[in-house]
Design an enzyme around this catalytic site. Structure first.
Site, short mmCIF file in Angstrom:
data_model
loop_
_atom_site.label_atom_id
_atom_site.label_comp_id
_atom_site.label_asym_id
_atom_site.label_seq_id
_atom_site.Cartn_x
_atom_site.Cartn_y
_atom_site.Cartn_z
N THR B 39 0.90 -1.05 0.04
CA THR B 39 0.12 0.13 0.08
C THR B 39 0.85 1.18 -0.05
OG1 THR B 39 -1.74 -1.08 1.13
CG2 THR B 39 -1.53 1.37 1.63
N ASP B 55 -3.97 4.77 -1.54
CA ASP B 55 -4.00 4.20 -3.19
C ASP B 55 -5.18 3.07 -2.99
OD1 ASP B 55 -2.58 0.87 -3.54
OD2 ASP B 55 -2.58 2.04 -1.57
N ARG B 57 -5.17 -0.36 -4.29
CA ARG B 57 -4.97 -1.81 -4.93
C ARG B 57 -4.63 -2.64 -3.75
NH1 ARG B 57 0.15 -2.57 -8.75
NH2 ARG B 57 -1.30 -2.07 -10.08
N LYS B 71 -9.18 1.92 1.30
CA LYS B 71 -8.35 2.02 2.58
C LYS B 71 -8.52 3.16 3.44
CE LYS B 71 -5.03 -0.44 -0.41
NZ LYS B 71 -3.63 -0.47 -0.91
N GLY B 85 -1.07 -3.04 5.83
CA GLY B 85 -1.00 -4.23 6.24
C GLY B 85 -1.79 -5.66 5.94
N SER B 167 4.01 -0.26 1.79
CA SER B 167 5.16 -0.60 0.75
C SER B 167 5.80 0.65 0.07
CB SER B 167 4.83 -1.88 -0.16
OG SER B 167 3.76 -1.69 -0.79
N ASP B 204 5.88 1.77 -6.81
CA ASP B 204 5.80 0.57 -6.14
C ASP B 204 4.95 -0.36 -6.60
OD1 ASP B 204 4.02 -0.04 -2.98
OD2 ASP B 204 5.81 -0.94 -3.79
N SER B 207 1.43 -0.81 -4.92
CA SER B 207 0.37 -0.14 -4.93
C SER B 207 -0.14 0.09 -6.18
CB SER B 207 0.98 1.32 -4.18
OG SER B 207 1.59 1.21 -3.02
#
Lengths: 235, 272
Positions: B39, B55, B57, B71, B85, B167, B204, B207
């Protein structure tokens, strides 16, 4: 809960088949301050006397009518502390229902769970029945609803009901005045008149409490100045 | 025998099944993968309140499990929480604390404070010793002003003017570190948050997809779901796709007629 020596129920049957403790609990309700509720076509109103034990008590700190969820409110007659315990438990049950079903708890479900708690205390070890009757008012997908729950755990849906000291006069008055297509405003006026019937002393926004819920589904307690306005209309 | 009214359940992790789990692992059991939210989540404080961003995803290892998940979780009308997480953990812990905050509001008759949510979250996470894998950015505005906190899975917290987690946090933090300053306006705050999330989305792998933004100010909260959609599907034929007979080679044909339905008409009712 309680010592193992008291793990038997204190509420036991009498030879005539009555549960005397529940009868006594109803007595406690019957000597409590009058409260009533009226279901209108577009909402519900609940009202209660708020007689304080002394003029020295800060009346702004006392609130008898409370919210259980944003769209369900409750008023009681009988022992205040008992009602606080029930309201606390019911609020928690409403939250648990929401966490499980991701949906606001319907009025009937909350009434059923509250009644189940009250019944539990008539059949458990070391506890006594609750000394309150509750009037639960709510508005959900099934429209406006009013329920009365007794210390035994039995509950009924009412179009209009009263409890406490002045119950018989209040109910007679309500029977005469109630109409099926009453609007919420009329119901508030009727509620005030019913309280006025058995009121000792001068009625004002400071010694009664009124809670309403309309089609906006938000239960709220009226402020004392709003009550004074309604009282002026009723005069 | 009459039953006793229940004692309160004691909290904390129950280690009863740990020996069994250990034995199964030794026997060669593959634990199923859980849905992690690799994330990018961010938050910053601006002059009138806080802005949160995330984000959308959700990944299950190398696979995108949800292209447009939410999220940013509701805690109270004035408090929102971004979660990174394990998706189940962030959902469950934010729902639970949101519920507890509601009960607290009834008990106190006041608007919830961000520190209340923070304390409830951190004490829960600490008691589970990091096994609840929820890394959160908690932001809100209450009577004491705007607040922004980060909560780590083991239960530690930080109070910061701007924060990133997940991440994609390094990519997002690079944007914040170069462009953040105190006293941003609402528009500047939203722009900066969107830019930071985009940095995470594009740099990343964990994400991606869209940008969600939530702006919390005194008395008002705006949840801007899918504020930016920087990853649209590139080509969709407007005519649709047609498959004409003859385009696919037919190897063999077998026709089975449908059995007619047998209907009994009339007859007597059964005796008995």
């Amino acid at each position: 809960m309680g010592d193992s020596q008291y793990s038997f129920s204190l509420t036991t049957f009498s030879p005539s088949g009555k549960l005397v403790q529940i009868e006594h609990a109803l007595q406690a309700v019957g000597s409590g301050q009058t409260s009533l509720g009226i279901k209108a076509a577009n909402g519900v109103v609940v009202a209660t006397e708020k007689k304080l034990p002394s003029i020295l008590v800060d009346e702004t700190s006392v609130q008898k009518i409370q919210l259980m969820t944003p769209n369900i409110g409750v008023v009681y007659s009988g022992m205040g502390p008992d009602s606080r315990v029930l309201v606390r438990k019911s609020r928690k049950q409403a939250q648990q229902y929401f966490r499980l079903y991701k949906e606001a708890i319907p009025v009937t479900q909350l009434v059923r769970e509250t009644a189940a708690v009250m019944q539990e205390f008539t059949q458990s070890g070391g506890v006594r029945p609750f000394g309150v009757s509750l009037l639960i008012a709510g508005y959900d997908d099934n429209g406006p609803q009013l329920y009365q729950v007794d210390p035994s755990g039995s509950y009924f849906s009412w179009k209009a009901s009263a409890m406490g000291k002045n119950v018989s006069n209040a109910k007679t008055f309500l029977e005469k005045r109630y109409t099926e297509d009453m609007e919420l405003e009329d119901a508030i006026h009727t509620a005030i008149l019913t309280l006025k019937e058995g009121f000792e002393g001068q009625i004002s926004g400071k010694n009664i409490e009124i809670g309403i819920i309309s089609a906006d589904r938000k239960f709220r307690v009226l402020s004392s100045s709003e009550i004074d306005d309604y009282l002026a209309e009723v005069e | 025998m009459v039953k006793m009214t229940d004692l309160p359940i004691k909290g904390g992790f129950s280690f009863d099944l740990c020996t069994r789990n250990q034995m199964l692992l030794e026997k060669g059991l593959q634990m199923p993968p859980f849905r992690k939210t690799g994330t990018t989540i961010v938050g910053l404080v601006f002059q009138d309140g806080v802005v949160l961003g995330a984000d959308t995803r959700a990944t299950e290892g190398p696979i995108v499990a949800d292209k447009n998940c939410e999220k940013i979780h509701f805690m109270a009308s004035n408090i929102y929480c971004c979660g990174a997480g394990t998706a189940a953990d962030t959902e469950a812990v934010t729902d639970m604390v949101s519920s507890q905050l509601q009960l607290h509001r009834y008990a106190t008759g006041r608007e919830s404070r961000v520190v209340t949510a923070l304390t409830l979250l951190k004490s829960h996470l600490f008691s589970y010793q990091g096994h609840v894998s929820a890394a959160l950015i908690l932001g809100g505005v209450d009577v004491t002003g705007p607040h922004l906190h980060t909560v780590y899975p083991h239960g530690s917290t930080d109070t910061l003017p701007f924060a990133t987690m997940g991440s994609g946090s390094l990519a997002a933090m690079s944007v914040f570190e170069s462009k953040y300053r105190e006293g941003l306006t609402r528009e500047e705050g939203i722009e900066l948050v969107a830019e930071a999330i985009c940095a995470g989305i594009f740099n990343d792998l964990g994400s991606g997809s869209n940008v969600d933004v939530c702006v919390i100010t005194k008395g008002q909260t705006e949840y801007l779901r899918n504020y930016q959609l920087p990853n649209p599907r590139t080509y969709i034929s407007s005519k649709g796709y047609s498959f004409v007979k003859g385009q696919t080679e037919v190897l063999s044909t077998k026709i089975t007629p449908i059995q007619p339905k047998v209907e009994t008409v009339g007859g007597d009712a059964m005796e008995e």
